[in-house]
Design a protein around this motif. Structure first.
Motif, PDB file in Angstrom:
ATOM      1  N   LYS A  97       0.831  -1.193   0.000  1.00  0.00           N
ATOM      2  CA  LYS A  97       0.000   0.000   0.000  1.00  0.00           C
ATOM      3  C   LYS A  97       0.870   1.248   0.000  1.00  0.00           C
ATOM      4  O   LYS A  97       1.666   1.465   0.916  1.00  0.00           O
ATOM      5  CB  LYS A  97      -0.918  -0.013   1.227  1.00  0.00           C
TER       6      LYS A  97
ATOM      7  N   GLU B 265      -1.016  -1.100  -9.748  1.00  0.00           N
ATOM      8  CA  GLU B 265      -1.603  -1.461  -8.455  1.00  0.00           C
ATOM      9  C   GLU B 265      -1.560  -2.981  -8.285  1.00  0.00           C
ATOM     10  O   GLU B 265      -1.253  -3.726  -9.214  1.00  0.00           O
ATOM     11  CB  GLU B 265      -3.055  -0.973  -8.364  1.00  0.00           C
ATOM     12  N   ASN B 266      -1.861  -3.427  -7.057  1.00  0.00           N
ATOM     13  CA  ASN B 266      -2.012  -4.862  -6.753  1.00  0.00           C
ATOM     14  C   ASN B 266      -0.789  -5.694  -7.139  1.00  0.00           C
ATOM     15  O   ASN B 266      -0.908  -6.781  -7.705  1.00  0.00           O
ATOM     16  CB  ASN B 266      -3.266  -5.418  -7.453  1.00  0.00           C
TER      17      ASN B 266
ATOM     18  N   ARG C  71       1.468  -5.181  -9.379  1.00  0.00           N
ATOM     19  CA  ARG C  71       1.837  -5.220 -10.790  1.00  0.00           C
ATOM     20  C   ARG C  71       3.084  -4.378 -11.071  1.00  0.00           C
ATOM     21  O   ARG C  71       3.494  -3.540 -10.276  1.00  0.00           O
ATOM     22  CB  ARG C  71       0.677  -4.746 -11.657  1.00  0.00           C
TER      23      ARG C  71
END
Length: 688
Positions: free
Chosen positions: A154, A317-318, A320
């Motif tokens: 995050k 995001e996530n 990647r």
């Protein structure tokens, strides 16, 4: 070096109200759970009348409705308007309201700091030795490297390095290959047949040869309207050190990487080939502050950027990973999705606050509206109900407008130099020009959308004349605080304000009228022997609320040491809210970006600043320095004069504001044996 008139147009639908370098600091917080008899609690009922069509967006391009399904203006919207007004009128600090950080900029053509930008990129010429003994001169960005940005948690990102550290010493840090669409097309795609499966920036065909005024060669292709920026995993082969001889899909050749093509620009023909990640090399962590600044910059340009691509310029995001370009220079890290990336300015926005404005202070605004910061928090003593529609209303037809406007990176609008003269940016000493305010418009200005449908905003306004009734509850406030709240809501007797979406085109011009001021009767509520069903007692007439506003003005007069109504930023602010001083639309429109007019580009090249509020109202010519036939600056002397005395003579012709004895009704008070100014000076001490 003299002054000359600038013949072009410089203006905007907004201007700036200056910040007071002195903040009116208060002594202490009033406990919310302690009721003092001399303090006031109660309600303010007001009516808003739309003078032009009005549109309050619910976030989904529809007019806001309350929980009963009625058209309304949210209490939070009214609160934001009144709070901003109070900050200006009470010389409060704006420190907590600034979304602070380092802004970003990019100069691909010109600008105030083109040289600085090119220095960061390492823009220069590399001399490449050829087998023949001659040297090939190439334009390169010697400080720019390619890599891969990876999301590792995050708000946490790292830049992964590539398998290639540098193509050759003469090119500096450059570790990626630059390919030319033109040369590939002219070769018949030999070795590059894979590119035929992609939408390139230019259509296949001939490139026209052009010479600019410096006799430099330009090849102009035909734009491919279907083109979108992309990055594709590929394999490739290289002849020698730096010549890519073939590209194909993954697995065809030994070398792996990504083919990268960023946003379209006129005459752009470049493709970039980035070697694969080397997972063995240690990644470069990106400071969280820089990630926040990057995201803020993206949001400020979201409409423009996402009209090109919804995802290409976003951070991954996530977990990647995606290709990126970056620079490490002077202890700073810059990154972006094109080699000519946007870089951070040296200074934060808050560095432009002067005096007390740069500090977190306990002031009128914080006392009334509450606050939450690193030092603690305080609950607001006022609350705003939704203002619900109260009249029959017609719904205007859908309107499409372009609402994009210059952002704080537009330094010629938002900043001024400490000496009031030269144009400055966030790379040196600067002052924030003030709080942005939109000009009132007499009528709706029809915007031209043209081919810009993707970035257009669609409004569904209610017709002019519609009225809304709202209520404000206040608790345990002093008489001066109540006066400041009322002043922030109503302004002057004939003032008008603007609210909602579409303000640059005249939507949302409103008047605000007090309908009732009621006070809570604490004795009846808490000390009676029976249940009190009507604890609020309305005040009759208007004398009482005007008395409270005058008390707030007198309090401010004591603080500044002279009539608050003659303070330059207060006069500028109230002038912008005076319906009798609305400038012609020709002075408050956006500057054209059209290739034929190029008003915005020309003013940037000449470094002409936005005219002052007074200059716009009076239609004063824009004066600039004449430097050997070139014009620079923008109302240089007028800015300095404005700072000194606002270039206006106080008097009935220039202002109708209730600041002086003659105009405020203080004579009426004195006829009754009351002198509010003398009382104020006695209570607070002049110059407090």
């Amino acid at each position: 070096m003299g002054q000359k008139k600038y013949e072009g147009y410089v203006g905007a639908p907004y201007n700036f109200v200056g910040l007071s370098d002195r903040v009116y600091k208060k002594d202490k917080l009033q406990p919310n759970n302690v009721i003092e008899k001399e303090r006031k609690s109660g309600t303010i009922t007001y009516e808003i009348t739309a003078k032009t069509p009005i549109f309050i967006d619910n976030g989904e391009s529809e007019f806001y409705k309350d929980c009963y399904g009625q058209y309304a203006i949210p209490g939070s919207t009214i609160r934001g308007l009144v709070r901003s007004n109070v900050q200006i009128l009470s010389c409060s600090s704006v420190k907590d309201d600034i979304q602070d950080g380092h802004l970003m900029y990019r100069h691909v053509a010109g600008g105030l700091y083109k040289e600085t930008y090119n220095h960061v990129l390492g823009n220069g010429t590399a001399e490449i030795p050829l087998p023949s003994g001659k040297k090939l001169h190439m334009s390169v960005l010697k400080n720019v490297k390619a890599g891969y940005i990876r999301n590792v948690g995050k708000h946490r990102y790292v830049i992964m390095k590539t398998s290639l550290d540098s193509i050759r010493e003469e090119m500096g840090e450059m570790n990626y290959y630059v390919l030319s669409e033109r040369k590939i097309m002219e070769s018949g795609y030999e070795g590059f047949e894979y590119l035929k499966t992609l939408d390139l920036q230019n259509l296949d065909g001939e490139f026209e040869l052009h010479y600019d005024k410096h006799r430099r060669i330009h090849y102009i292709g035909t734009k491919n309207d279907e083109y979108k920026p992309y990055y594709k995993e590929v394999s490739y082969q290289v002849n020698g050190k730096d010549k890519v001889s073939a590209i194909d899909g993954p697995g065809k050749y030994d070398k792996k990487g990504y083919l990268f093509s960023s946003g379209y620009m006129q005459e752009k023909k470049a493709l970039y080939l980035i070697p694969e990640i080397d997972e063995k090399k240690e990644g470069i962590p990106i400071p969280e502050e820089d990630i926040d600044n990057f995201r803020r910059d993206y949001e400020s340009r979201k409409n423009q950027v996402e009209a090109v691509s919804k995802t290409f310029f976003k951070l991954p995001e996530n977990g990647r990973t995606k290709p990126v370009f970056y620079i490490r220079l002077g202890g700073k890290l810059y990154f972006g999705f094109t080699p000519r990336l946007r870089v951070f300015y040296d200074h934060k926005i808050s560095d432009g606050l002067k005096g007390d404005q740069g500090k977190v202070c306990l002031d009128y605004s914080n006392l009334l509206f509450g606050f939450s910061n690193e030092t603690g928090g305080y609950k607001s003593r006022i609350s705003f109900m939704d203002a619900r529609v109260e009249t029959n209303h017609g719904e205007a037809d859908e309107q499409s407008v372009i609402l994009g406007s210059p952002k704080p990176t537009s330094y010629l609008d938002y900043l001024e130099a400490p000496n009031g003269q030269d144009a400055v940016s966030y790379n040196e000493d600067f002052l924030l020009r003030g709080i942005k305010q939109y000009w009132l418009k007499r009528d709706i200005v029809k915007g031209t959308v043209g081919k810009n449908q993707k970035v257009a905003s669609h409004l569904y306004p209610l017709d002019a004349g519609v009225r809304f009734n709202g209520k404000i509850r206040f608790n345990n406030v002093t008489e001066e605080e109540l006066g400041m709240l009322l002043w922030g809501l109503l302004l002057e007797e004939n003032s008008q304000q603007n609210i909602g979406k579409g303000k640059p085109y005249g939507y949302g011009r409103i008047s605000v009228e007090l309908k009732e001021l009621a006070f809570l009767d604490n004795d009846a509520l808490y000390n009676g022997n029976s249940l009190c069903l009507q604890p609020y007692k309305p005040e009759k007439g208007t004398k009482m609320y005007k008395k409270f506003i005058q008390m707030a003005k007198d309090d401010m007069t004591c603080f500044v040491g002279s009539d608050i109504m003659n303070v330059p930023q207060i006069r500028d602010f109230l002038d912008m809210k005076d319906p009798e001083k609305i400038p012609p639309n020709s002075r408050t429109r956006y500057m054209s970006l059209d290739q034929n007019k190029r008003e915005y580009q020309k003013r940037n090249a000449k470094k002409i600043r936005l005219p002052s509020v007074d200059d716009v109202i009076k239609g004063n010519p824009i004066m600039c320095e004449d430097r050997g036939g070139e014009s620079y600056g923008g109302n240089t002397k007028q800015y300095m004069k404005r700072d000194k005395d606002n270039k206006r003579e106080p008097g009935k012709k220039n202002t109708k504001y209730s600041g002086s004895k003659k105009q405020s009704g203080r004579g009426k008070y004195e006829d009754q044996g009351i002198n509010p100014m003398a009382d104020a000076l006695e209570r607070y001490g002049k110059g407090k």
